[in-house]
Design an enzyme around this catalytic site. Structure first.
Site, short mmCIF file in Angstrom:
data_model
loop_
_atom_site.label_atom_id
_atom_site.label_comp_id
_atom_site.label_asym_id
_atom_site.label_seq_id
_atom_site.Cartn_x
_atom_site.Cartn_y
_atom_site.Cartn_z
N GLY A 58 0.82 -1.20 0.00
CA GLY A 58 0.00 0.00 0.00
C GLY A 58 0.86 1.25 0.00
O GLY A 58 1.96 1.29 -0.57
N SER A 59 0.36 2.27 0.69
CA SER A 59 0.99 3.59 0.60
C SER A 59 2.37 3.66 1.24
O SER A 59 3.10 4.62 1.01
CB SER A 59 0.09 4.63 1.24
OG SER A 59 -1.16 4.64 0.58
#
Lengths: 428, 492
Positions: B219-220
């Site tokens: 993810g981020s």
């Protein structure tokens, strides 16, 4: 003689050092005890049979000692304690040895009791079948239990059978040699002279087969044929023996599942490596692990071989002492055979000669059968390795056997020697 | 009769010669074949029965040791025990007769049993002294930190990794579910077999060390890597480029737009887009600013597509796709840690540690020392650099960006009073309905200007999919471990 005993003692001390340094087992006192026993046996020989062959007892003691040290090493690997029991049985064996030397001052006296021996042998054979006395272990009904003591009568049977064969064959030797009848190209003796021998052999074989004791059956058969051949000097007995053996082998192979199993395992133990082939495969692994010099005393993993301390002790020796140790054991048995046959050749009394042949055959063939079985030269037949395996009956019987051989040797050496060349020429 | 006796002698001699030949066949010619035979357990039995040293934690707890087997009938003299049970299951690993070894038990088998050349040579001096020639392995993982990580994660599937940024020593190395190695080290075949079957069938695969053997969508948190590659390649500076404020951006070659979380609009320069974890800006950064070739080359300098040289068996490689030339939408997705990007928790901890350590990514390791039976140090691990993805100047930029994320961005829950803390959250949506996600946080902390400890936390399969999920779920766990680790550093 003294030198041999010193060498034996030296081997013990070395073995005890090697063992005690590596495994925390209280081996020292036992070894002193066992060594003391051999000293007693040695003194007994010096005293009661001073002219006897000097090699046999030290070799027997050496084999007994190697077996003892290996058994003690296996003890340390876990399981039960066999070493203490083996030491006790060694003591009883030595007592039996001394007693045999004492009570048999003249071998030829034994010839008179040949039928007593036959009867004793047959009774001993049947004992395991007596309800309450006999017990079955490891698939063979060859044990007699008297309270805490378990005994294999077969081990003593082989002695009395050898005595009976020797006595009877010497008695009827000429008659058996005359062989008036012909059966094809083979000359066969009068059946009536052969009767008691055939009876003894047949009964023992039948009993043994029903007890599933293949090793002992094979041993008795070899004893019977060899003694008949030597006594009659007829090679036809070897041929008849071989044919009889093949017939018997084929018969039992087709009739008895356990015989088929043994042959199957012998031919290919890998088809059931965790089941029927387990023992023989683990023995091969153990011996291979031993290599040339072995893993060292007490350091093998042979505990995982079932019966590593009795029938399979040779595999344990192969693992712990390597090819060198195994070869030493083979050479030791060859020396026993050599001494026994030399004793047989030297004596001029036919009964003693034949008895010495029989006794030597017993030890030589018994060791061959079990070592051959363990190394997969032959199909495996459970039987003890004389002097080496754990087991009281075997030790006691074999010590008595050695005592008889020493007695024969002592007697013939004490007799004024006839020129040997003439004697042999006469026999030739 | 003497002639027959002589022949009998020859016959018996022949029999024994045959025995001797057979003996040679078994013990010499066939010996190697038997030794190598798969059914031959002699070697493993020998190995298993050898004395074996202990495994100790950095703060002195006994993690694995051998005791005498109370069963005198057993063929084995010792039993391996693991006093801390599952707390260190995936660090020590197991040492099982039937199933081999894992973890430190496998990686340091030679040292534990005193079989290294060095130990053997030292052993020669002890020829006349009765002493067990074994090694004791001290690991860098601390029991107190491990316990904190375990308590903070609780019974949620996930991993917690804390690492010393300057040495690469792992300080906490926990994942749930774990297992108790004692259950596999027993000597009863039935029990061990049953435990093995249960562990293999258990949900969450407790036998796998998820910290470094399993990878997940980062993810981020991956935006740190994208930013790092951009800064290092010279295409991104704190000032340039300034990304447009927008709700969505549609990469070339596709009609499928990339949205920001919650459909919000964002944009700006590096520090701004980092603080709010702006998807559109980072998608553009990877695709337009940096480009496919540089992204592939750059992520490799961060250790992607390369298994970390950790001193434990079976580390998983983290993955960044390399086939973008005709697939720019995929590059856009990958630049924000979606699509085929996968990372182990260890890898993401290393990312944070490299940022904190002036751009040098140290080789991760758990062994600090091997001591002999007298507790004399036999060997000691020397820290070394594995990768250098950033120059110190560029590392300082990314560090400041991450500090900004904690100060005024999505990772504010990571803040620890008195320390300078940087971080980055992540939420990898699993595309389920209702939405669930792997929630991440990576970060570092230390006295101002001196980051010392990096952490990575992933909590798997959590409800919700907002950009703040990572901050809410994973941040408190990371903060608890980071705070305690920093306090211990300050105290020690």
């Amino acid at each position: 003689m003294l030198l041999a005993v010193v060498a034996t003692a030296g081997a013990y001390v070395l073995a005890s050092l090697g063992t005690t340094a590596e495994i925390p087992v209280n081996l020292g006192p036992f070894l002193v005890f066992v060594l003391g026993l051999f000293l007693v046996a040695h003194i007994a020989v010096r005293r009661y049979a001073p002219e006897a062959d000097p090699v046999l007892l030290p070799i027997a003691a050496l084999l007994n000692g190697i077996g003892y040290v290996v058994i003690a090493g296996l003890d340390a690997g876990g399981k039960e304690s066999f070493a203490a029991a083996q030491a006790t049985w060694t003591a009883i064996g030595v007592v039996a040895f001394c007693t045999a030397l004492l009570v048999v001052p003249r071998i030829r006296d034994l010839q008179r009791y040949r039928y007593t021996f036959l009867l004793t042998g047959l009774v001993l054979l049947i004992l395991p079948f007596v309800p309450g006395l006999g017990s079955e272990r490891f698939g063979a009904r060859i044990w007699v239990s008297l309270g805490p003591i378990n005994f294999q009568p077969g081990e003593v049977t082989k002695l009395v059978l050898a005595l009976f064969f020797a006595g009877y064959l010497v008695d009827k030797r000429e008659l058996l040699r005359s062989s008036p009848r012909r059966l094809g190209p083979v000359r066969v003796p009068e059946p009536k002279y052969l009767g008691p021998v055939l009876l003894a052999w047949g009964v023992s074989l039948m009993v043994m087969i029903s007890q599933k004791d293949l090793g002992t059956s094979l041993l008795f058969f070899a004893l019977f044929i060899v003694m008949l051949w030597v006594a009659t000097e007829r090679p036809s007995w070897l041929i008849i023996g071989a044919l009889l053996f093949l017939a018997g082998a084929w018969f039992s192979f087709t009739r008895f599942g356990h015989v088929q199993d043994r042959i199957d395992i012998w031919l290919d133990p890998w088809q059931d490596p965790d089941g029927t082939g387990y023992q023989i495969i683990q023995a091969a692994f153990a011996m291979a692990a031993g290599g040339l010099a072995g893993t060292g005393l007490g350091l093998g993993g042979a505990v995982r071989i079932p019966l590593a301390e009795s029938d399979f002790i040779f595999a344990s020796i192969g693992e712990q002492l390597g090819l060198f140790g195994g070869t030493l054991v083979l050479v030791a048995f060859l020396m026993v055979i050599g001494s026994g046959l030399r004793i047989a050749v030297r004596t001029d009394q036919p009964f003693e000669k034949l008895l010495a042949v029989g006794l030597t055959t017993l030890i030589g063939v018994q060791a061959f059968i079990i070592i051959g079985g363990v190394t997969r030269l032959l199909p495996l037949t459970g039987i003890t390795l004389p002097f080496v395996s754990y087991g009281g009956s075997s030790l006691v019987a074999n010590y008595m056997l050695i005592a008889l051989l020493l007695r024969i040797s002592d007697e013939s050496n004490r007799r004024p020697r006839k020129p040997e060349v003439v004697a042999s020429a006469g026999a030739l | 009769m003497n002639r027959q006796i002589a022949r009998l002698g020859i016959g018996l001699l022949a029999c024994y010669v045959a025995l001797f030949a057979m003996l040679n066949w078994v013990q010499v010619l066939q010996a190697d074949e038997y030794a190598e035979h798969p059914l031959n357990t002699a070697r493993i039995r020998k190995e298993f029965n050898r004395p074996r040293g202990s495994i100790l934690s950095a703060d002195g707890a006994v993690l694995a040791t051998s005791t005498d087997n109370p069963d005198p009938n057993s063929e084995f003299e010792r039993i391996r025990i693991y006093p801390e049970g599952e707390l260190f299951g995936q660090v020590t690993g197991y040492f099982s007769f039937w199933y081999g070894a894992s973890g430190v038990e496998q990686a340091y088998a030679a040292q534990l049993s005193g079989q290294t050349v060095e130990q053997q040579l030292r052993g020669l001096g002890d020829l006349f002294v009765q002493r067990e020639n074994v090694g004791n392995v001290v690991v860098s993982v601390r029991k107190d930190l491990q316990q904190t990580a375990r308590d903070a994660l609780g019974e949620r599937e996930g991993s917690v990794v804390a690492i010393d940024v300057k040495t690469g020593e792992l300080l906490a190395f926990w994942s749930y579910p774990s297992f108790d190695p004692s259950s596999l080290a027993g000597l009863d075949h039935g029990n061990v077999e049953q435990a093995w079957k249960l562990l293999n069938a258990a949900p969450g695969q407790p036998l796998r060390a998820h910290q470094y053997q399993d990878r997940y969508f980062p993810g981020s948190t991956f935006k740190v890597v994208t930013a790092g590659v951009g800064v290092q390649s010279g295409t991104v500076t704190p000032e340039e480029p300034v990304y447009p404020v927008e709700r969505s951006w549609t990469p070339p070659q596709t009609q499928v737009p990339i949205f920001n979380f919650g459909g919000s609009a964002c944009g700006g320069s590096l520090f701004q887009v980092m603080e709010i974890s702006c998807n559109t800006a980072f998608a553009r950064m990877g695709t337009e600013t940096i480009g496919p070739d540089e992204m592939v080359r750059g992520t490799a300098t961060w250790g992607f597509n390369d298994a970390p040289p950790i001193d434990l068996p079976g580390p998983a490689r983290s993955v960044f796709p390399t086939n973008f030339t005709r697939d720019l939408p995929k590059l856009a997705q990958s630049s924000i840690g979606q699509n085929d990007v996968q990372a182990t928790p260890l890898q993401m901890a290393l990312v944070a540690a490299a940022v904190a350590n002036g751009g040098r990514m140290m080789r991760p390791h758990v062994m600090t020392e091997v001591r002999d039976a007298d507790q004399q140090v036999v060997s000691r691990f020397t820290p070394s650099t594995w990768k250098q993805p950033l120059t110190p100047e560029h590392a300082a930029i990314i560090r400041d960006a991450m500090i900004g994320v904690v100060r005024s961005g999505t990772a504010s829950a990571l803040a620890i009073p008195g320390y300078e803390v940087g971080g980055k959250t992540g939420t990898a949506q699993l595309g389920t309905e209702p939405p669930r996600s792997h929630t991440w946080i990576i970060g570092f902390g230390g006295p101002p200007g001196d980051p010392q400890v990096a952490v990575a936390v992933v909590v798997l399969n959590q409800p919700g999919a907002s950009e703040f999920t990572g901050g809410r779920v994973a941040a408190p766990i990371a903060r608890a471990v980071l705070q305690q680790a920093l306090a211990l550093k300050a105290g020690g």
